[in-house]
Design a protein around this motif. Structure first.
Motif, PDB file in Angstrom:
ATOM      1  N   TYR A 137      25.880  25.235  12.269  1.00  0.00           N
ATOM      2  CA  TYR A 137      25.398  24.496  11.274  1.00  0.00           C
ATOM      3  C   TYR A 137      25.987  25.159   9.882  1.00  0.00           C
ATOM      4  CZ  TYR A 137      22.007  21.888  14.048  1.00  0.00           C
ATOM      5  OH  TYR A 137      21.288  21.250  14.997  1.00  0.00           O
ATOM      6  N   VAL A 138      25.848  26.503   9.959  1.00  0.00           N
ATOM      7  CA  VAL A 138      26.468  27.292   8.850  1.00  0.00           C
ATOM      8  C   VAL A 138      27.888  27.181   8.601  1.00  0.00           C
ATOM      9  CG1 VAL A 138      26.851  29.712   8.050  1.00  0.00           C
ATOM     10  CG2 VAL A 138      24.663  29.283   9.085  1.00  0.00           C
ATOM     11  N   LEU A 139      28.644  26.956   9.581  1.00  0.00           N
ATOM     12  CA  LEU A 139      29.908  26.799   9.345  1.00  0.00           C
ATOM     13  C   LEU A 139      30.296  25.213   8.510  1.00  0.00           C
ATOM     14  CD1 LEU A 139      31.495  28.008  12.604  1.00  0.00           C
ATOM     15  CD2 LEU A 139      32.139  29.033  10.462  1.00  0.00           C
ATOM     16  N   ALA A 140      29.550  24.335   9.176  1.00  0.00           N
ATOM     17  CA  ALA A 140      29.737  22.860   8.729  1.00  0.00           C
ATOM     18  C   ALA A 140      29.113  22.862   7.437  1.00  0.00           C
ATOM     19  CB  ALA A 140      28.983  21.960   9.787  1.00  0.00           C
ATOM     20  N   TYR A 141      28.080  23.469   7.159  1.00  0.00           N
ATOM     21  CA  TYR A 141      27.605  23.040   5.630  1.00  0.00           C
ATOM     22  C   TYR A 141      28.549  24.016   4.686  1.00  0.00           C
ATOM     23  CZ  TYR A 141      24.386  23.623   1.749  1.00  0.00           C
ATOM     24  OH  TYR A 141      23.980  23.282   0.385  1.00  0.00           O
ATOM     25  N   ASN A 142      28.839  24.997   4.918  1.00  0.00           N
ATOM     26  CA  ASN A 142      29.613  25.836   4.150  1.00  0.00           C
ATOM     27  C   ASN A 142      31.325  25.166   3.881  1.00  0.00           C
ATOM     28  OD1 ASN A 142      27.960  27.837   3.477  1.00  0.00           O
ATOM     29  ND2 ASN A 142      28.583  29.212   4.967  1.00  0.00           N
ATOM     30  N   LEU A 143      31.736  24.523   4.777  1.00  0.00           N
ATOM     31  CA  LEU A 143      32.814  23.807   4.572  1.00  0.00           C
ATOM     32  C   LEU A 143      32.402  22.458   3.903  1.00  0.00           C
ATOM     33  CD1 LEU A 143      35.765  23.128   5.288  1.00  0.00           C
ATOM     34  CD2 LEU A 143      34.874  21.767   7.233  1.00  0.00           C
ATOM     35  N   PHE A 144      31.395  21.738   4.140  1.00  0.00           N
ATOM     36  CA  PHE A 144      31.118  20.552   3.150  1.00  0.00           C
ATOM     37  C   PHE A 144      30.983  21.171   1.885  1.00  0.00           C
ATOM     38  CE2 PHE A 144      29.484  18.448   7.351  1.00  0.00           C
ATOM     39  CZ  PHE A 144      30.801  18.275   7.847  1.00  0.00           C
ATOM     40  N   ARG A 145      30.179  22.141   1.655  1.00  0.00           N
ATOM     41  CA  ARG A 145      29.817  22.624   0.335  1.00  0.00           C
ATOM     42  C   ARG A 145      31.195  22.855  -0.548  1.00  0.00           C
ATOM     43  NH1 ARG A 145      26.634  28.022  -0.426  1.00  0.00           N
ATOM     44  NH2 ARG A 145      28.451  28.587   0.817  1.00  0.00           N
ATOM     45  N   LYS A 146      32.059  23.563   0.007  1.00  0.00           N
ATOM     46  CA  LYS A 146      33.541  23.697  -0.403  1.00  0.00           C
ATOM     47  C   LYS A 146      34.316  22.337  -0.713  1.00  0.00           C
ATOM     48  CE  LYS A 146      37.901  26.188   0.654  1.00  0.00           C
ATOM     49  NZ  LYS A 146      38.410  26.883   1.346  1.00  0.00           N
ATOM     50  N   GLN A 147      34.379  21.513   0.343  1.00  0.00           N
ATOM     51  CA  GLN A 147      35.052  20.210   0.142  1.00  0.00           C
ATOM     52  C   GLN A 147      34.239  19.313  -0.849  1.00  0.00           C
ATOM     53  OE1 GLN A 147      36.457  19.277   4.847  1.00  0.00           O
ATOM     54  NE2 GLN A 147      34.715  18.094   4.002  1.00  0.00           N
ATOM     55  N   GLN A 148      32.776  19.527  -1.018  1.00  0.00           N
ATOM     56  CA  GLN A 148      32.090  18.408  -1.640  1.00  0.00           C
ATOM     57  C   GLN A 148      31.721  17.251  -1.140  1.00  0.00           C
ATOM     58  OE1 GLN A 148      30.438  19.214  -4.994  1.00  0.00           O
ATOM     59  NE2 GLN A 148      30.719  21.194  -4.052  1.00  0.00           N
ATOM     60  N   GLY A 181      30.681  15.647   3.047  1.00  0.00           N
ATOM     61  CA  GLY A 181      30.737  15.812   4.727  1.00  0.00           C
ATOM     62  C   GLY A 181      29.405  15.496   5.135  1.00  0.00           C
ATOM     63  N   HIS A 182      29.268  15.162   6.482  1.00  0.00           N
ATOM     64  CA  HIS A 182      28.025  14.809   7.273  1.00  0.00           C
ATOM     65  C   HIS A 182      28.007  15.442   8.506  1.00  0.00           C
ATOM     66  CE1 HIS A 182      25.828  10.916   8.845  1.00  0.00           C
ATOM     67  NE2 HIS A 182      25.124  12.072   8.775  1.00  0.00           N
ATOM     68  N   LEU A 183      26.747  16.295   8.375  1.00  0.00           N
ATOM     69  CA  LEU A 183      26.444  17.055   9.559  1.00  0.00           C
ATOM     70  C   LEU A 183      25.128  16.390  10.255  1.00  0.00           C
ATOM     71  CD1 LEU A 183      26.176  19.583  11.417  1.00  0.00           C
ATOM     72  CD2 LEU A 183      24.496  20.496   9.655  1.00  0.00           C
ATOM     73  N   ASN A 216      26.621  15.357  -4.572  1.00  0.00           N
ATOM     74  CA  ASN A 216      25.683  14.317  -3.824  1.00  0.00           C
ATOM     75  C   ASN A 216      26.213  13.791  -2.694  1.00  0.00           C
ATOM     76  OD1 ASN A 216      23.286  15.111  -5.351  1.00  0.00           O
ATOM     77  ND2 ASN A 216      24.092  13.839  -6.918  1.00  0.00           N
ATOM     78  N   LYS A 217      27.508  14.224  -2.155  1.00  0.00           N
ATOM     79  CA  LYS A 217      28.171  13.630  -1.055  1.00  0.00           C
ATOM     80  C   LYS A 217      28.144  14.454   0.241  1.00  0.00           C
ATOM     81  CE  LYS A 217      31.340  11.062  -4.060  1.00  0.00           C
ATOM     82  NZ  LYS A 217      32.591  10.824  -4.388  1.00  0.00           N
ATOM     83  N   VAL A 218      27.039  15.252   0.542  1.00  0.00           N
ATOM     84  CA  VAL A 218      26.920  16.042   1.764  1.00  0.00           C
ATOM     85  C   VAL A 218      25.563  15.435   2.390  1.00  0.00           C
ATOM     86  CG1 VAL A 218      26.489  18.439   2.602  1.00  0.00           C
ATOM     87  CG2 VAL A 218      28.286  17.949   0.825  1.00  0.00           C
ATOM     88  N   PHE A 219      25.724  15.089   3.567  1.00  0.00           N
ATOM     89  CA  PHE A 219      24.355  14.595   4.140  1.00  0.00           C
ATOM     90  C   PHE A 219      24.071  15.301   5.570  1.00  0.00           C
ATOM     91  CE2 PHE A 219      27.025  11.191   2.289  1.00  0.00           C
ATOM     92  CZ  PHE A 219      25.942  10.803   1.147  1.00  0.00           C
ATOM     93  N   ILE A 220      22.879  15.383   5.729  1.00  0.00           N
ATOM     94  CA  ILE A 220      22.176  16.135   6.844  1.00  0.00           C
ATOM     95  C   ILE A 220      21.365  14.922   7.679  1.00  0.00           C
ATOM     96  CG2 ILE A 220      20.918  17.991   7.779  1.00  0.00           C
ATOM     97  CD1 ILE A 220      23.149  18.814   6.052  1.00  0.00           C
ATOM     98  N   ALA A 248      41.916  23.959  10.208  1.00  0.00           N
ATOM     99  CA  ALA A 248      43.256  24.133   9.810  1.00  0.00           C
ATOM    100  C   ALA A 248      44.387  22.849  10.230  1.00  0.00           C
ATOM    101  CB  ALA A 248      43.983  25.447  10.559  1.00  0.00           C
ATOM    102  N   GLU A 249      43.739  22.427  11.483  1.00  0.00           N
ATOM    103  CA  GLU A 249      44.776  21.193  12.021  1.00  0.00           C
ATOM    104  C   GLU A 249      44.582  19.899  11.169  1.00  0.00           C
ATOM    105  OE1 GLU A 249      47.145  19.108  14.981  1.00  0.00           O
ATOM    106  OE2 GLU A 249      46.763  21.400  14.626  1.00  0.00           O
ATOM    107  N   PHE A 250      43.027  19.561  10.769  1.00  0.00           N
ATOM    108  CA  PHE A 250      42.668  18.178  10.062  1.00  0.00           C
ATOM    109  C   PHE A 250      42.602  18.445   8.794  1.00  0.00           C
ATOM    110  CE2 PHE A 250      40.076  16.486  13.996  1.00  0.00           C
ATOM    111  CZ  PHE A 250      41.362  16.107  14.624  1.00  0.00           C
ATOM    112  N   LYS A 251      42.663  19.702   8.178  1.00  0.00           N
ATOM    113  CA  LYS A 251      42.828  19.807   6.759  1.00  0.00           C
ATOM    114  C   LYS A 251      41.371  19.573   6.118  1.00  0.00           C
ATOM    115  CE  LYS A 251      47.056  20.913   6.863  1.00  0.00           C
ATOM    116  NZ  LYS A 251      47.477  22.291   7.397  1.00  0.00           N
ATOM    117  N   THR A 252      40.572  18.365   6.434  1.00  0.00           N
ATOM    118  CA  THR A 252      39.285  18.024   5.866  1.00  0.00           C
ATOM    119  C   THR A 252      38.430  17.535   6.964  1.00  0.00           C
ATOM    120  OG1 THR A 252      40.097  15.929   5.195  1.00  0.00           O
ATOM    121  CG2 THR A 252      40.235  17.623   3.562  1.00  0.00           C
ATOM    122  N   ILE A 253      37.416  17.753   6.964  1.00  0.00           N
ATOM    123  CA  ILE A 253      36.387  17.260   7.988  1.00  0.00           C
ATOM    124  C   ILE A 253      35.145  16.248   7.280  1.00  0.00           C
ATOM    125  CG2 ILE A 253      34.774  17.750   9.871  1.00  0.00           C
ATOM    126  CD1 ILE A 253      37.598  18.797  10.325  1.00  0.00           C
TER     127      ILE A 253
END
Length: 240
Positions: free
Chosen positions: A112-123, A125-127, A169-173, A71-76
């Motif tokens: 891990y779940v929180l990060a992955y679901n956020l990155f999927r929504k954003q399209q 992100g990097h975990l 194809n912009k989510v990395f693990i 909420a503070e950063f808007k995107t991660i």
């Protein structure tokens, strides 16, 4: 400016990676149990660090803190999971086993779940998960630690496979597998190939920048990993 979250930033690898991220232009949210350690880090970079005290064992609080940061950063752009506990526990005392499971399995999985679901929504992100060379095989003196790291390794690989379903194809693990690093997490005495914290953190950060799927730290621990993978259990029983 890119935004990052580092869980477990009070000391060791998490703290040093935070410093590298800030120097590289990131705004970083840091978490951990020891508020005074987090504030020491914030005082080094007052305008670049957001502090959120958190115990990753408290799974519900992990989600609350994570959502507050978003909420503070808007995107991660980047989430680094560096929280963890490690015990030598040959007698299998349950208190230590339970704390390890709550931290290294339940708490880590929640993040891990929180990060992955956020990155999927954003399209995007990097975990990054800091697992361990311990993820490769078992060990008689610290069975729950080795097992929990094997769990993390498998979960990160599963998330990597799962990114196929993300169209951008912009989510990395990335799975970072350190050997012995000179931190409080290093188990045992007279450890061989003990890597200085600064060297380890620099190698980890380079792996993050390259978005590597798996990275061993230091690099020569890849050889140890290969030996562990092919060694029969009867041989490990004599050695480990």
């Amino acid at each position: 400016m890119k935004n990052a979250i580092v869980f477990g930033a009070t000391s060791g690898i998490g703290k040093t990676l935070t410093q590298l991220l800030v120097k590289d232009g990131y705004r970083v949210a840091i978490t951990g149990r020891r508020l005074e350690k987090l504030m020491e880090l914030k005082n080094q970079f007052p305008d670049k660090i957001l502090v959120k005290q958190n115990d990753i064992q408290e799974v519900d609080t992990v989600e609350k803190v994570f959502n507050e940061i978003v909420a503070e950063f808007k995107t991660i752009d980047l989430v680094v999971q560096s929280s963890g506990v490690a015990y030598i526990n040959p007698k299998l005392e349950w208190t230590m086993e339970a704390q390890s499971i709550n931290t290294n399995v339940l708490g880590v999985t929640k993040l891990y779940v929180l990060a992955y679901n956020l990155f999927r929504k954003q399209q995007f992100g990097h975990l990054v998960g800091i697992s361990s060379i311990a993820s490769i095989r078992g060990n008689r003196s610290a069975p729950v630690y080795f097992a929990s790291k094997a769990y993390q390794k498998a979960y990160l690989e599963s998330l990597y496979i799962k990114t196929k379903t993300i169209k951008s194809n912009k989510v990395f693990i990335t799975d970072i597998r350190p050997g012995f690093v000179d931190t409080a997490m290093a188990l045992g005495e007279n450890l061989f190939w003990l890597v200085p914290l600064e060297k380890a953190s620099n190698q980890i950060y380079k792996a993050i920048q390259k978005k590597k799927r798996v990275a061993y730290v230091s690099k020569r621990w890849r050889l140890v990993a290969w030996v562990l993978k092919v060694a029969p259990a009867w041989l490990l029983k004599k050695m480990l």
